[in-house]
Design a protein around this motif. Structure first.
Motif, PDB file in Angstrom:
ATOM      1  N   VAL A  67       0.800  -1.231   0.000  1.00  0.00           N
ATOM      2  CA  VAL A  67       0.000   0.000   0.000  1.00  0.00           C
ATOM      3  C   VAL A  67       0.830   1.277   0.000  1.00  0.00           C
ATOM      4  CG1 VAL A  67      -1.620   1.352   1.396  1.00  0.00           C
ATOM      5  CG2 VAL A  67      -1.996  -1.101   1.057  1.00  0.00           C
ATOM      6  N   LEU A  68       1.890   1.319   0.811  1.00  0.00           N
ATOM      7  CA  LEU A  68       2.581   2.588   1.050  1.00  0.00           C
ATOM      8  C   LEU A  68       3.190   3.249  -0.191  1.00  0.00           C
ATOM      9  CD1 LEU A  68       4.350   2.463   4.527  1.00  0.00           C
ATOM     10  CD2 LEU A  68       2.385   3.807   3.794  1.00  0.00           C
ATOM     11  N   PRO A  69       3.860   2.516  -1.086  1.00  0.00           N
ATOM     12  CA  PRO A  69       4.412   3.202  -2.260  1.00  0.00           C
ATOM     13  C   PRO A  69       3.358   3.952  -3.066  1.00  0.00           C
ATOM     14  CG  PRO A  69       5.431   1.064  -2.025  1.00  0.00           C
ATOM     15  CD  PRO A  69       4.313   1.107  -1.031  1.00  0.00           C
ATOM     16  N   SER A  70       2.221   3.324  -3.302  1.00  0.00           N
ATOM     17  CA  SER A  70       1.150   3.992  -4.060  1.00  0.00           C
ATOM     18  C   SER A  70       0.530   5.130  -3.257  1.00  0.00           C
ATOM     19  CB  SER A  70       0.057   2.981  -4.438  1.00  0.00           C
ATOM     20  OG  SER A  70       0.561   2.024  -5.338  1.00  0.00           O
ATOM     21  N   LEU A  71       0.313   4.887  -1.967  1.00  0.00           N
ATOM     22  CA  LEU A  71      -0.311   5.910  -1.135  1.00  0.00           C
ATOM     23  C   LEU A  71       0.558   7.157  -1.033  1.00  0.00           C
ATOM     24  CD1 LEU A  71      -2.582   6.776   0.765  1.00  0.00           C
ATOM     25  CD2 LEU A  71      -1.364   5.611   2.631  1.00  0.00           C
ATOM     26  N   THR A  72       1.857   6.971  -0.828  1.00  0.00           N
ATOM     27  CA  THR A  72       2.738   8.135  -0.714  1.00  0.00           C
ATOM     28  C   THR A  72       2.876   8.863  -2.049  1.00  0.00           C
ATOM     29  OG1 THR A  72       4.652   6.683  -1.056  1.00  0.00           O
ATOM     30  CG2 THR A  72       4.068   7.218   1.211  1.00  0.00           C
ATOM     31  N   PHE A  73       2.814   8.120  -3.149  1.00  0.00           N
ATOM     32  CA  PHE A  73       2.848   8.767  -4.464  1.00  0.00           C
ATOM     33  C   PHE A  73       1.658   9.707  -4.624  1.00  0.00           C
ATOM     34  CE2 PHE A  73       1.327   8.906  -8.855  1.00  0.00           C
ATOM     35  CZ  PHE A  73       2.436   9.433  -9.493  1.00  0.00           C
ATOM     36  N   ILE A  74       0.467   9.208  -4.281  1.00  0.00           N
ATOM     37  CA  ILE A  74      -0.743  10.032  -4.423  1.00  0.00           C
ATOM     38  C   ILE A  74      -0.673  11.255  -3.512  1.00  0.00           C
ATOM     39  CG2 ILE A  74      -3.256  10.044  -4.230  1.00  0.00           C
ATOM     40  CD1 ILE A  74      -3.075   6.952  -4.401  1.00  0.00           C
ATOM     41  N   LEU A  75      -0.337  11.024  -2.248  1.00  0.00           N
ATOM     42  CA  LEU A  75      -0.315  12.124  -1.282  1.00  0.00           C
ATOM     43  C   LEU A  75       0.725  13.170  -1.660  1.00  0.00           C
ATOM     44  CD1 LEU A  75      -0.693  10.164   2.079  1.00  0.00           C
ATOM     45  CD2 LEU A  75      -2.433  11.517   0.881  1.00  0.00           C
ATOM     46  N   THR A  76       1.915  12.729  -2.031  1.00  0.00           N
ATOM     47  CA  THR A  76       2.968  13.690  -2.376  1.00  0.00           C
ATOM     48  C   THR A  76       2.596  14.476  -3.622  1.00  0.00           C
ATOM     49  OG1 THR A  76       4.615  12.174  -1.451  1.00  0.00           O
ATOM     50  CG2 THR A  76       5.428  13.958  -2.850  1.00  0.00           C
ATOM     51  N   TYR A  77       2.101  13.785  -4.629  1.00  0.00           N
ATOM     52  CA  TYR A  77       1.732  14.472  -5.870  1.00  0.00           C
ATOM     53  C   TYR A  77       0.612  15.469  -5.625  1.00  0.00           C
ATOM     54  CZ  TYR A  77       0.524  15.325 -10.728  1.00  0.00           C
ATOM     55  OH  TYR A  77       0.275  15.939 -11.936  1.00  0.00           O
ATOM     56  N   THR A  78      -0.311  15.121  -4.739  1.00  0.00           N
ATOM     57  CA  THR A  78      -1.462  15.993  -4.473  1.00  0.00           C
ATOM     58  C   THR A  78      -1.087  17.196  -3.624  1.00  0.00           C
ATOM     59  OG1 THR A  78      -2.949  14.085  -4.593  1.00  0.00           O
ATOM     60  CG2 THR A  78      -3.796  16.070  -3.523  1.00  0.00           C
ATOM     61  N   LEU A  79      -0.185  16.985  -2.654  1.00  0.00           N
ATOM     62  CA  LEU A  79       0.103  18.035  -1.675  1.00  0.00           C
ATOM     63  C   LEU A  79       1.234  18.978  -2.097  1.00  0.00           C
ATOM     64  CD1 LEU A  79      -0.185  15.918   1.596  1.00  0.00           C
ATOM     65  CD2 LEU A  79      -1.884  17.458   0.610  1.00  0.00           C
ATOM     66  N   VAL A  80       2.164  18.493  -2.909  1.00  0.00           N
ATOM     67  CA  VAL A  80       3.288  19.359  -3.317  1.00  0.00           C
ATOM     68  C   VAL A  80       2.789  20.400  -4.312  1.00  0.00           C
ATOM     69  CG1 VAL A  80       5.461  19.421  -4.600  1.00  0.00           C
ATOM     70  CG2 VAL A  80       5.071  17.651  -2.884  1.00  0.00           C
ATOM     71  N   PRO A  81       3.083  21.684  -4.071  1.00  0.00           N
ATOM     72  CA  PRO A  81       2.646  22.723  -5.014  1.00  0.00           C
ATOM     73  C   PRO A  81       3.515  22.745  -6.271  1.00  0.00           C
ATOM     74  CG  PRO A  81       3.927  23.701  -3.257  1.00  0.00           C
ATOM     75  CD  PRO A  81       3.776  22.251  -2.905  1.00  0.00           C
ATOM     76  N   GLY A  82       2.997  23.351  -7.326  1.00  0.00           N
ATOM     77  CA  GLY A  82       3.774  23.516  -8.544  1.00  0.00           C
ATOM     78  C   GLY A  82       3.107  22.869  -9.734  1.00  0.00           C
ATOM     79  N   ASP A  83       3.830  22.877 -10.879  1.00  0.00           N
ATOM     80  CA  ASP A  83       3.276  22.269 -12.081  1.00  0.00           C
ATOM     81  C   ASP A  83       3.519  20.756 -12.044  1.00  0.00           C
ATOM     82  OD1 ASP A  83       5.944  21.812 -12.750  1.00  0.00           O
ATOM     83  OD2 ASP A  83       6.065  23.545 -14.083  1.00  0.00           O
ATOM     84  N   THR A  84       3.158  20.104 -13.143  1.00  0.00           N
ATOM     85  CA  THR A  84       3.226  18.641 -13.175  1.00  0.00           C
ATOM     86  C   THR A  84       4.626  18.111 -12.869  1.00  0.00           C
ATOM     87  OG1 THR A  84       1.399  18.495 -14.758  1.00  0.00           O
ATOM     88  CG2 THR A  84       2.886  16.605 -14.615  1.00  0.00           C
ATOM     89  N   GLN A  85       5.639  18.653 -13.525  1.00  0.00           N
ATOM     90  CA  GLN A  85       6.993  18.169 -13.320  1.00  0.00           C
ATOM     91  C   GLN A  85       7.500  18.441 -11.911  1.00  0.00           C
ATOM     92  OE1 GLN A  85       8.962  16.267 -15.291  1.00  0.00           O
ATOM     93  NE2 GLN A  85       7.090  16.062 -16.493  1.00  0.00           N
ATOM     94  N   GLU A  86       7.144  19.596 -11.356  1.00  0.00           N
ATOM     95  CA  GLU A  86       7.575  19.943  -9.999  1.00  0.00           C
ATOM     96  C   GLU A  86       6.948  19.010  -8.964  1.00  0.00           C
ATOM     97  OE1 GLU A  86       8.327  24.759 -10.543  1.00  0.00           O
ATOM     98  OE2 GLU A  86       6.343  24.002 -10.008  1.00  0.00           O
ATOM     99  N   LYS A  87       5.781  18.482  -9.255  1.00  0.00           N
ATOM    100  CA  LYS A  87       5.126  17.559  -8.327  1.00  0.00           C
ATOM    101  C   LYS A  87       5.507  16.108  -8.602  1.00  0.00           C
ATOM    102  CE  LYS A  87       0.829  18.826  -9.116  1.00  0.00           C
ATOM    103  NZ  LYS A  87      -0.637  18.930  -8.911  1.00  0.00           N
ATOM    104  N   LEU A  88       5.754  15.804  -9.877  1.00  0.00           N
ATOM    105  CA  LEU A  88       5.988  14.422 -10.273  1.00  0.00           C
ATOM    106  C   LEU A  88       7.285  13.867  -9.693  1.00  0.00           C
ATOM    107  CD1 LEU A  88       5.289  11.915 -11.907  1.00  0.00           C
ATOM    108  CD2 LEU A  88       6.336  13.001 -13.911  1.00  0.00           C
ATOM    109  N   ILE A  89       8.367  14.621  -9.784  1.00  0.00           N
ATOM    110  CA  ILE A  89       9.671  14.103  -9.359  1.00  0.00           C
ATOM    111  C   ILE A  89       9.696  13.764  -7.867  1.00  0.00           C
ATOM    112  CG2 ILE A  89      12.107  14.685  -9.091  1.00  0.00           C
ATOM    113  CD1 ILE A  89      11.928  16.164 -11.758  1.00  0.00           C
ATOM    114  N   PRO A  90       9.258  14.650  -6.966  1.00  0.00           N
ATOM    115  CA  PRO A  90       9.261  14.246  -5.546  1.00  0.00           C
ATOM    116  C   PRO A  90       8.294  13.112  -5.247  1.00  0.00           C
ATOM    117  CG  PRO A  90       8.239  16.405  -5.838  1.00  0.00           C
ATOM    118  CD  PRO A  90       8.870  16.065  -7.124  1.00  0.00           C
TER     119      PRO A  90
END
Length: 259
Positions: A67-90
């Protein structure tokens, strides 16, 4: 004559297969049975359904690794500000990093690392694909491929009269392929295999159309969040009950000898 009210029937016994087919079924059944036994799914052993299912999922560690890899991907992508690339990498870095930590922990503890390594490889491939295309939804493509391959293999095996569930169970209990001469067992394994094929097909049918909406950049963020949520909801919450049903049916067909 088949008498199923649904109009879909398990095939009747067929003539003995050729040596090549028999050998292939034996190899596949032995591999599947061995994997099931290592996961704790041995119908010849005593154990409650809940304990067996929990063991097969790997306990808390297995659930977290799933569960955790997918869950952290969703949460990080959703919560990190910026455009697609700025959110995608972290988001990808956190997801792959967690999978790597699980793998390292297993290696240090000298516990079987196969599940964690599999998760790490899957996370790495998915991350690489998303980075290459720049579309975060491409992180889910390996899952689509897995569901398509597993679902197709299960469906075809059932339709040709060699259901994968039957092959695995037959070699688990030392029966080989003799269950094919028992109409009750043959039907049970047919429908169990169809049920597993339906699970993988349902995941694909629900999630892939949402992925297609992510090709429109204006809908990309909402598609990523929805895909991630559905991946979690249609993962363990559907896998565990179907595994329990499979276990109960197999135990009914092969009750363990009293101690």
């Amino acid at each position: 004559m088949n008498d199923s009210p649904t109009g879909v029937h398990a095939p009747d016994p067929e003539p003995a297969p050729g040596a090549g087919d028999q050998r292939a079924s034996e190899l596949l059944g032995a591999a599947l049975g061995g994997a099931a036994k290592r996961a704790g799914l041995d119908p010849t052993q005593q154990g409650s359904t809940g304990r067996v299912v929990w063991s097969a999922m790997g306990g808390w560690r297995g659930v977290l690794e799933s569960v955790l890899p997918s869950l952290t991907f969703i949460l990080t992508y959703t919560l990190v500000p910026g455009d697609t690339q700025e959110k995608l990498i972290p988001a990808l870095a956190v997801s792959v990093g967690i999978a790597a930590v699980f793998t390292i922990v297993r290696l240090v503890q000298k516990s079987p690392p196969s599940a964690a390594i599999g998760g790490l490889v899957a996370a790495g491939v998915a991350a690489g694909l998303a980075l290459i295309t720049g579309n975060p939804s491409d992180n889910f493509i390996p899952g689509f491929i897995t569901n398509a391959v597993y679902g197709s293999a299960l469906l075809v095996s059932a339709l040709v009269g060699w259901p994968i569930i039957g092959l695995a169970v037959g070699f688990l209990v030392g029966e080989g392929t003799r269950w094919r001469m028992d109409r009750r067992k043959r039907r049970a394994f047919f429908w169990l295999t169809i049920a597993w094929a339906a699970l993988f097909a349902a995941r694909l049918a629900v999630q892939f159309p949402i992925y297609l909406t992510s090709l429109d950049e204006s809908q990309r963020d909402s598609a990523v969040a929805l895909l991630g949520t559905l991946k979690l909801v249609m993962g363990i919450p559907l896998f565990a009950p179907l595994l329990a049903v499979t276990w109960l049916v197999v135990r009914a067909l092969y009750p363990p000898a009293p101690k």
